[in-house]
Design an enzyme around this catalytic site. Structure first.
Site, PDB file in Angstrom:
ATOM      1  N   ASP A  95     -36.674  36.208 -39.195  1.00 19.19           N
ATOM      2  CA  ASP A  95     -36.618  34.749 -39.111  1.00 19.19           C
ATOM      3  C   ASP A  95     -36.730  34.136 -40.509  1.00 19.19           C
ATOM      4  OD1 ASP A  95     -36.441  32.338 -37.787  1.00 19.19           O
ATOM      5  OD2 ASP A  95     -38.487  32.357 -37.018  1.00 19.19           O
ATOM      6  N   HIS A  96     -36.869  32.823 -40.579  1.00 20.83           N
ATOM      7  CA  HIS A  96     -36.876  32.022 -41.808  1.00 20.83           C
ATOM      8  C   HIS A  96     -37.325  32.772 -43.070  1.00 20.83           C
ATOM      9  CE1 HIS A  96     -36.241  28.047 -39.927  1.00 20.83           C
ATOM     10  NE2 HIS A  96     -36.804  28.635 -38.887  1.00 20.83           N
ATOM     11  N   ASP A 131     -32.907  31.019 -45.127  1.00 18.54           N
ATOM     12  CA  ASP A 131     -33.230  29.607 -44.945  1.00 18.54           C
ATOM     13  C   ASP A 131     -33.149  28.900 -46.288  1.00 18.54           C
ATOM     14  OD1 ASP A 131     -34.198  27.118 -44.430  1.00 18.54           O
ATOM     15  OD2 ASP A 131     -36.071  27.762 -43.492  1.00 18.54           O
ATOM     16  N   GLU A 169     -42.689  25.547 -41.074  1.00 20.09           N
ATOM     17  CA  GLU A 169     -42.508  26.915 -40.604  1.00 20.09           C
ATOM     18  C   GLU A 169     -42.796  27.855 -41.762  1.00 20.09           C
ATOM     19  OE1 GLU A 169     -40.863  29.970 -37.740  1.00 20.09           O
ATOM     20  OE2 GLU A 169     -41.610  27.935 -37.521  1.00 20.09           O
ATOM     21  N   GLY A 254     -37.266  24.212 -30.755  1.00 14.68           N
ATOM     22  CA  GLY A 254     -36.950  23.820 -29.383  1.00 14.68           C
ATOM     23  C   GLY A 254     -38.136  23.487 -28.509  1.00 14.68           C
ATOM     24  N   ASN A 274     -34.765  29.854 -30.775  1.00 11.92           N
ATOM     25  CA  ASN A 274     -36.019  30.437 -31.239  1.00 11.92           C
ATOM     26  C   ASN A 274     -37.209  29.937 -30.430  1.00 11.92           C
ATOM     27  OD1 ASN A 274     -34.303  31.420 -33.182  1.00 11.92           O
ATOM     28  ND2 ASN A 274     -35.414  30.560 -34.916  1.00 11.92           N
ATOM     29  N   THR A 277     -43.867  28.749 -31.019  1.00 15.05           N
ATOM     30  CA  THR A 277     -45.035  27.939 -30.692  1.00 15.05           C
ATOM     31  C   THR A 277     -45.462  28.130 -29.235  1.00 15.05           C
ATOM     32  OG1 THR A 277     -44.351  26.293 -32.324  1.00 15.05           O
ATOM     33  CG2 THR A 277     -45.952  25.596 -30.668  1.00 15.05           C
TER      34      THR A 277
END
Length: 343
Positions: A95-96, A131, A169, A254, A274, A277
Protein backbone atom coordinates in the site's frame (compact mmCIF):
# COMPACT_ATOMS: atom_id res chain seq x y z
CA UNK A 1 -2.66 -21.55 -6.52
CA UNK A 2 -4.12 -19.43 -3.69
CA UNK A 3 -1.50 -16.70 -4.32
CA UNK A 4 -2.26 -15.38 -7.78
CA UNK A 5 0.27 -15.72 -10.55
CA UNK A 6 0.74 -12.58 -12.69
CA UNK A 7 -1.57 -14.09 -15.31
CA UNK A 8 -4.25 -14.91 -12.77
CA UNK A 9 -4.03 -11.46 -11.15
CA UNK A 10 -4.65 -9.87 -14.54
CA UNK A 11 -7.60 -12.23 -15.02
CA UNK A 12 -8.98 -11.28 -11.60
CA UNK A 13 -8.88 -7.57 -12.46
CA UNK A 14 -10.41 -8.16 -15.90
CA UNK A 15 -13.24 -10.20 -14.38
CA UNK A 16 -13.95 -7.50 -11.80
CA UNK A 17 -14.10 -4.76 -14.41
CA UNK A 18 -16.31 -6.76 -16.75
CA UNK A 19 -18.59 -7.89 -13.92
CA UNK A 20 -18.74 -4.46 -12.26
CA UNK A 21 -17.47 -5.64 -8.92
CA UNK A 22 -14.33 -4.88 -6.92
CA UNK A 23 -11.99 -6.77 -4.65
CA UNK A 24 -11.62 -5.67 -1.04
CA UNK A 25 -7.94 -4.90 -0.43
CA UNK A 26 -7.40 -5.65 3.24
CA UNK A 27 -4.48 -4.09 5.12
CA UNK A 28 -2.76 -6.53 7.46
CA UNK A 29 -0.13 -5.99 10.14
CA UNK A 30 0.39 -9.50 11.53
CA UNK A 31 0.00 -13.18 10.74
CA UNK A 32 -3.23 -13.11 12.71
CA UNK A 33 -4.82 -10.29 10.70
CA UNK A 34 -3.62 -12.09 7.55
CA UNK A 35 -5.50 -15.20 8.63
CA UNK A 36 -8.56 -13.09 9.42
CA UNK A 37 -8.54 -11.61 5.91
CA UNK A 38 -8.03 -15.02 4.28
CA UNK A 39 -10.79 -16.50 6.41
CA UNK A 40 -13.18 -13.72 5.44
CA UNK A 41 -12.48 -14.22 1.74
CA UNK A 42 -12.93 -17.98 2.09
CA UNK A 43 -16.21 -17.67 3.98
CA UNK A 44 -17.51 -15.26 1.33
CA UNK A 45 -16.18 -17.43 -1.53
CA UNK A 46 -14.46 -14.33 -2.86
CA UNK A 47 -11.01 -13.80 -4.26
CA UNK A 48 -9.29 -10.74 -2.86
CA UNK A 49 -6.22 -8.63 -2.21
CA UNK A 50 -3.99 -8.57 0.88
CA UNK A 51 -1.90 -5.45 1.32
CA UNK A 52 0.84 -4.12 3.59
CA UNK A 53 1.48 -0.42 4.15
CA UNK A 54 4.87 1.04 5.05
CA UNK A 55 3.73 1.37 8.66
CA UNK A 56 2.38 -2.16 8.65
CA UNK A 57 5.64 -3.47 7.20
CA UNK A 58 7.66 -1.57 9.80
CA UNK A 59 5.53 -3.13 12.54
CA UNK A 60 5.94 -6.56 10.98
CA UNK A 61 9.70 -6.04 10.89
CA UNK A 62 9.75 -5.99 14.70
CA UNK A 63 10.20 -3.05 17.03
CA UNK A 64 13.87 -3.82 17.64
CA UNK A 65 14.88 -3.04 14.05
CA UNK A 66 11.65 -1.85 12.35
CA UNK A 67 12.88 -2.88 8.91
CA UNK A 68 10.05 -2.50 6.39
CA UNK A 69 11.48 -4.80 3.74
CA UNK A 70 12.10 -7.59 6.24
CA UNK A 71 8.56 -7.26 7.54
CA UNK A 72 6.94 -7.23 4.09
CA UNK A 73 9.02 -10.11 2.73
CA UNK A 74 8.46 -12.23 5.84
CA UNK A 75 4.69 -11.85 5.76
CA UNK A 76 4.55 -12.41 2.00
CA UNK A 77 6.54 -15.64 2.32
CA UNK A 78 4.28 -16.70 5.20
CA UNK A 79 1.22 -15.92 3.08
CA UNK A 80 2.51 -18.06 0.21
CA UNK A 81 2.54 -21.02 2.60
CA UNK A 82 -0.62 -20.60 4.67
CA UNK A 83 -2.84 -19.37 1.83
CA UNK A 84 -2.60 -22.85 0.29
CA UNK A 85 -5.15 -23.99 2.90
CA UNK A 86 -7.80 -21.48 1.81
CA UNK A 87 -10.08 -22.19 -1.20
CA UNK A 88 -9.73 -18.74 -2.77
CA UNK A 89 -7.11 -16.83 -4.75
CA UNK A 90 -5.49 -13.71 -3.33
CA UNK A 91 -2.99 -11.18 -4.64
CA UNK A 92 -0.33 -9.57 -2.46
CA UNK A 93 0.07 -5.80 -2.69
CA UNK A 94 2.03 -3.07 -0.92
CA UNK A 95 0.00 0.00 0.00
CA UNK A 96 0.89 3.74 0.09
CA UNK A 97 4.60 4.46 -0.36
CA UNK A 98 5.61 8.14 -0.57
CA UNK A 99 8.79 9.42 -2.21
CA UNK A 100 10.94 9.45 0.93
CA UNK A 101 10.29 5.75 1.53
CA UNK A 102 10.73 4.39 -2.01
CA UNK A 103 14.38 3.49 -1.45
CA UNK A 104 13.55 1.74 1.81
CA UNK A 105 10.45 -0.11 0.64
CA UNK A 106 9.19 -0.41 -2.94
CA UNK A 107 12.49 -0.35 -4.81
CA UNK A 108 14.09 -3.10 -2.65
CA UNK A 109 10.90 -5.17 -2.95
CA UNK A 110 10.99 -4.77 -6.73
CA UNK A 111 14.58 -6.02 -6.62
CA UNK A 112 13.46 -9.12 -4.69
CA UNK A 113 10.89 -9.93 -7.35
CA UNK A 114 13.30 -9.15 -10.17
CA UNK A 115 15.66 -11.82 -8.83
CA UNK A 116 12.82 -14.29 -8.47
CA UNK A 117 11.67 -13.72 -12.05
CA UNK A 118 15.25 -14.08 -13.36
CA UNK A 119 15.32 -17.46 -11.63
CA UNK A 120 12.11 -18.52 -13.39
CA UNK A 121 9.82 -17.94 -10.42
CA UNK A 122 6.84 -15.65 -9.94
CA UNK A 123 7.24 -12.24 -8.24
CA UNK A 124 6.83 -12.16 -4.47
CA UNK A 125 4.19 -9.41 -4.63
CA UNK A 126 1.71 -9.03 -7.46
CA UNK A 127 1.45 -5.24 -7.24
CA UNK A 128 3.05 -2.24 -5.55
CA UNK A 129 1.74 1.25 -4.93
CA UNK A 130 3.62 4.49 -5.59
CA UNK A 131 1.94 7.36 -3.75
CA UNK A 132 3.16 10.55 -5.37
CA UNK A 133 0.15 12.57 -4.34
CA UNK A 134 2.33 14.89 -2.24
CA UNK A 135 4.49 15.73 -5.29
CA UNK A 136 3.72 17.86 -8.32
CA UNK A 137 1.99 15.84 -11.02
CA UNK A 138 5.03 16.20 -13.29
CA UNK A 139 7.40 14.77 -10.64
CA UNK A 140 4.84 12.15 -9.66
CA UNK A 141 4.55 10.84 -13.22
CA UNK A 142 8.29 10.96 -13.85
CA UNK A 143 8.88 8.62 -10.91
CA UNK A 144 5.89 6.53 -11.96
CA UNK A 145 7.44 5.98 -15.39
CA UNK A 146 10.60 4.57 -13.81
CA UNK A 147 8.68 2.34 -11.41
CA UNK A 148 6.24 1.13 -14.08
CA UNK A 149 9.10 0.01 -16.32
CA UNK A 150 10.69 -1.98 -13.48
CA UNK A 151 7.35 -3.39 -12.36
CA UNK A 152 6.39 -4.51 -15.86
CA UNK A 153 9.76 -6.24 -16.32
CA UNK A 154 9.14 -8.12 -13.06
CA UNK A 155 5.57 -9.03 -14.11
CA UNK A 156 4.13 -6.76 -11.42
CA UNK A 157 1.28 -4.26 -11.65
CA UNK A 158 1.88 -0.72 -10.37
CA UNK A 159 -0.71 1.34 -8.54
CA UNK A 160 -0.37 5.12 -8.78
CA UNK A 161 -2.11 7.90 -6.88
CA UNK A 162 -1.98 11.03 -9.02
CA UNK A 163 -3.90 13.52 -6.87
CA UNK A 164 -4.42 13.78 -3.10
CA UNK A 165 -6.70 11.68 -0.94
CA UNK A 166 -7.70 13.64 2.15
CA UNK A 167 -6.89 12.75 5.72
CA UNK A 168 -3.77 10.92 6.94
CA UNK A 169 -2.25 7.58 5.98
CA UNK A 170 1.10 6.46 7.44
CA UNK A 171 2.37 10.02 7.82
CA UNK A 172 1.15 11.36 4.46
CA UNK A 173 -1.65 13.87 5.01
CA UNK A 174 -3.74 16.19 2.85
CA UNK A 175 -6.31 18.80 3.73
CA UNK A 176 -9.96 18.20 2.89
CA UNK A 177 -10.58 20.73 0.11
CA UNK A 178 -11.28 21.09 -3.62
CA UNK A 179 -7.90 19.56 -4.55
CA UNK A 180 -9.42 16.17 -3.70
CA UNK A 181 -10.93 15.87 -7.18
CA UNK A 182 -8.89 14.59 -10.12
CA UNK A 183 -9.50 16.47 -13.37
CA UNK A 184 -9.75 15.12 -16.91
CA UNK A 185 -6.54 17.01 -17.67
CA UNK A 186 -4.80 15.13 -14.83
CA UNK A 187 -6.02 11.85 -16.31
CA UNK A 188 -4.85 12.77 -19.82
CA UNK A 189 -1.39 13.71 -18.54
CA UNK A 190 -1.23 10.37 -16.75
CA UNK A 191 -1.95 8.46 -19.96
CA UNK A 192 0.57 10.54 -21.88
CA UNK A 193 3.22 9.47 -19.37
CA UNK A 194 2.19 5.89 -18.54
CA UNK A 195 0.22 4.78 -21.57
CA UNK A 196 -2.86 2.60 -21.52
CA UNK A 197 -1.28 -0.77 -20.86
CA UNK A 198 1.32 -0.64 -23.62
CA UNK A 199 4.03 0.32 -21.09
CA UNK A 200 2.76 -1.99 -18.38
CA UNK A 201 -0.52 -2.35 -16.52
CA UNK A 202 -1.27 0.06 -13.72
CA UNK A 203 -4.11 0.75 -11.30
CA UNK A 204 -5.19 4.35 -10.85
CA UNK A 205 -6.14 5.83 -7.49
CA UNK A 206 -7.96 8.91 -8.73
CA UNK A 207 -9.46 11.35 -6.23
CA UNK A 208 -13.18 11.98 -6.12
CA UNK A 209 -13.44 13.44 -2.62
CA UNK A 210 -11.94 10.45 -0.80
CA UNK A 211 -10.66 10.79 2.75
CA UNK A 212 -8.57 8.29 4.71
CA UNK A 213 -9.55 7.32 8.22
CA UNK A 214 -12.80 7.85 10.08
CA UNK A 215 -15.22 10.59 9.16
CA UNK A 216 -18.90 11.30 9.67
CA UNK A 217 -21.31 11.55 6.73
CA UNK A 218 -21.43 15.10 5.41
CA UNK A 219 -17.83 15.98 6.28
CA UNK A 220 -16.73 15.20 2.72
CA UNK A 221 -18.53 15.05 -0.60
CA UNK A 222 -17.79 11.94 -2.63
CA UNK A 223 -18.34 12.20 -6.38
CA UNK A 224 -17.89 8.69 -7.80
CA UNK A 225 -19.62 9.90 -10.99
CA UNK A 226 -16.37 11.82 -11.64
CA UNK A 227 -14.73 8.51 -12.58
CA UNK A 228 -16.99 8.30 -15.63
CA UNK A 229 -15.88 11.77 -16.67
CA UNK A 230 -12.24 10.70 -16.44
CA UNK A 231 -12.83 7.55 -18.49
CA UNK A 232 -14.89 9.41 -21.08
CA UNK A 233 -12.35 12.22 -21.40
CA UNK A 234 -9.45 9.83 -21.90
CA UNK A 235 -11.42 7.62 -24.31
CA UNK A 236 -12.25 10.65 -26.45
CA UNK A 237 -8.68 11.97 -26.38
CA UNK A 238 -7.02 8.67 -27.29
CA UNK A 239 -9.54 7.28 -29.74
CA UNK A 240 -11.13 4.65 -27.54
CA UNK A 241 -14.76 3.63 -28.16
CA UNK A 242 -17.42 5.76 -26.50
CA UNK A 243 -18.45 4.26 -23.16
CA UNK A 244 -15.21 2.31 -22.74
CA UNK A 245 -13.34 2.29 -19.42
CA UNK A 246 -9.64 2.81 -20.07
CA UNK A 247 -8.73 2.92 -16.36
CA UNK A 248 -8.66 0.29 -13.61
CA UNK A 249 -9.66 2.50 -10.69
CA UNK A 250 -8.90 2.07 -6.98
CA UNK A 251 -11.23 3.43 -4.27
CA UNK A 252 -9.22 4.84 -1.35
CA UNK A 253 -10.69 6.23 1.85
CA UNK A 254 -13.91 4.25 1.60
CA UNK A 255 -14.81 4.09 5.30
CA UNK A 256 -18.26 5.55 5.82
CA UNK A 257 -19.21 5.43 2.13
CA UNK A 258 -22.87 4.80 1.33
CA UNK A 259 -24.07 1.78 -0.63
CA UNK A 260 -25.12 4.13 -3.44
CA UNK A 261 -21.66 5.74 -3.64
CA UNK A 262 -19.99 2.33 -3.77
CA UNK A 263 -22.40 1.11 -6.45
CA UNK A 264 -21.71 4.17 -8.61
CA UNK A 265 -17.95 3.64 -8.24
CA UNK A 266 -18.29 0.01 -9.34
CA UNK A 267 -20.31 1.00 -12.38
CA UNK A 268 -17.53 3.40 -13.36
CA UNK A 269 -14.59 1.02 -13.29
CA UNK A 270 -13.42 0.59 -9.67
CA UNK A 271 -11.82 -2.87 -9.34
CA UNK A 272 -10.13 -2.51 -5.94
CA UNK A 273 -11.27 -0.84 -2.72
CA UNK A 274 -8.98 -0.44 0.28
CA UNK A 275 -10.14 -1.36 3.78
CA UNK A 276 -8.10 -0.62 6.86
CA UNK A 277 -9.87 1.59 9.39
CA UNK A 278 -13.02 -0.56 9.55
CA UNK A 279 -11.12 -3.85 9.81
CA UNK A 280 -8.83 -2.43 12.49
CA UNK A 281 -11.88 -1.61 14.58
CA UNK A 282 -13.49 -4.97 13.87
CA UNK A 283 -10.32 -6.73 15.08
CA UNK A 284 -9.92 -4.62 18.23
CA UNK A 285 -13.54 -4.34 19.38
CA UNK A 286 -13.94 -7.91 20.72
CA UNK A 287 -10.52 -7.69 22.39
CA UNK A 288 -11.63 -4.60 24.30
CA UNK A 289 -14.88 -6.34 25.21
CA UNK A 290 -13.01 -9.39 26.49
CA UNK A 291 -10.60 -7.30 28.60
CA UNK A 292 -13.38 -5.25 30.16
CA UNK A 293 -15.53 -8.27 30.96
CA UNK A 294 -12.60 -10.27 32.33
CA UNK A 295 -10.72 -7.50 34.09
CA UNK A 296 -9.84 -9.51 37.18
CA UNK A 297 -8.87 -12.49 35.04
CA UNK A 298 -6.49 -10.83 32.61
CA UNK A 299 -4.87 -8.84 35.44
CA UNK A 300 -3.44 -10.11 38.70
CA UNK A 301 -5.59 -7.78 40.81
CA UNK A 302 -4.88 -7.29 44.53
CA UNK A 303 -2.22 -9.98 44.61
CA UNK A 304 -4.40 -12.66 43.03
CA UNK A 305 -3.13 -14.93 40.25
CA UNK A 306 -5.58 -13.99 37.51
CA UNK A 307 -7.06 -16.50 35.09
CA UNK A 308 -4.63 -17.97 32.57
CA UNK A 309 -7.46 -18.89 30.22
CA UNK A 310 -8.58 -15.26 30.22
CA UNK A 311 -5.21 -13.71 29.42
CA UNK A 312 -4.02 -16.41 27.02
CA UNK A 313 -3.62 -14.50 23.70
CA UNK A 314 -5.30 -17.36 21.89
CA UNK A 315 -8.51 -16.76 23.82
CA UNK A 316 -9.03 -13.17 22.77
CA UNK A 317 -7.12 -13.62 19.51
CA UNK A 318 -9.71 -16.05 18.18
CA UNK A 319 -12.45 -13.53 18.90
CA UNK A 320 -10.52 -10.83 17.06
CA UNK A 321 -9.93 -13.03 14.02
CA UNK A 322 -13.59 -14.01 13.78
CA UNK A 323 -14.78 -10.41 14.07
CA UNK A 324 -12.39 -9.11 11.41
CA UNK A 325 -13.25 -12.01 9.09
CA UNK A 326 -16.93 -11.10 9.44
CA UNK A 327 -16.15 -7.51 8.39
CA UNK A 328 -14.25 -8.80 5.35
CA UNK A 329 -17.29 -10.87 4.36
CA UNK A 330 -19.42 -7.73 4.63
CA UNK A 331 -16.98 -5.90 2.37
CA UNK A 332 -17.18 -8.60 -0.29
CA UNK A 333 -20.94 -8.32 -0.24
CA UNK A 334 -20.85 -4.53 -0.56
CA UNK A 335 -18.38 -4.74 -3.45
CA UNK A 336 -20.20 -7.65 -5.16
CA UNK A 337 -17.15 -9.93 -5.09
CA UNK A 338 -18.84 -12.49 -2.82
CA UNK A 339 -19.25 -15.72 -4.75
CA UNK A 340 -16.87 -14.49 -7.44
CA UNK A 341 -13.82 -16.70 -7.28
CA UNK A 342 -11.76 -18.09 -10.11
CA UNK A 343 -11.76 -21.65 -8.82
Amino acid sequence: MPIATPEVYNEMLDRAKAGKFAYPAINVTSTQTLHAALRGFAEAESDGIIQISTGGAEFLGGQYDKDMVTGAVALAEFAHIVAEKYPVTVALHTDHCPKDKLDGYVRPLLAVSEERVKAGRNPLFQSHMWDGSAETLADNLEIAQELLARAAAARIILEVEITPTGGEEDGVSHEINDSLYTTVEDAIRTVEALGLGDKGRYLLAASFGNVHGVYKPGNVVLRPDLLKELNDGVAAKFGRPSGSKPFDFVFHGGSGSTAEEIATALENGVVKMNLDTDTQYAFTRPVADHMLKNYDGVLKVDGEVGNKKAYDPRTWGKLAEASMAKRVVEATQNLRSAGNKIK
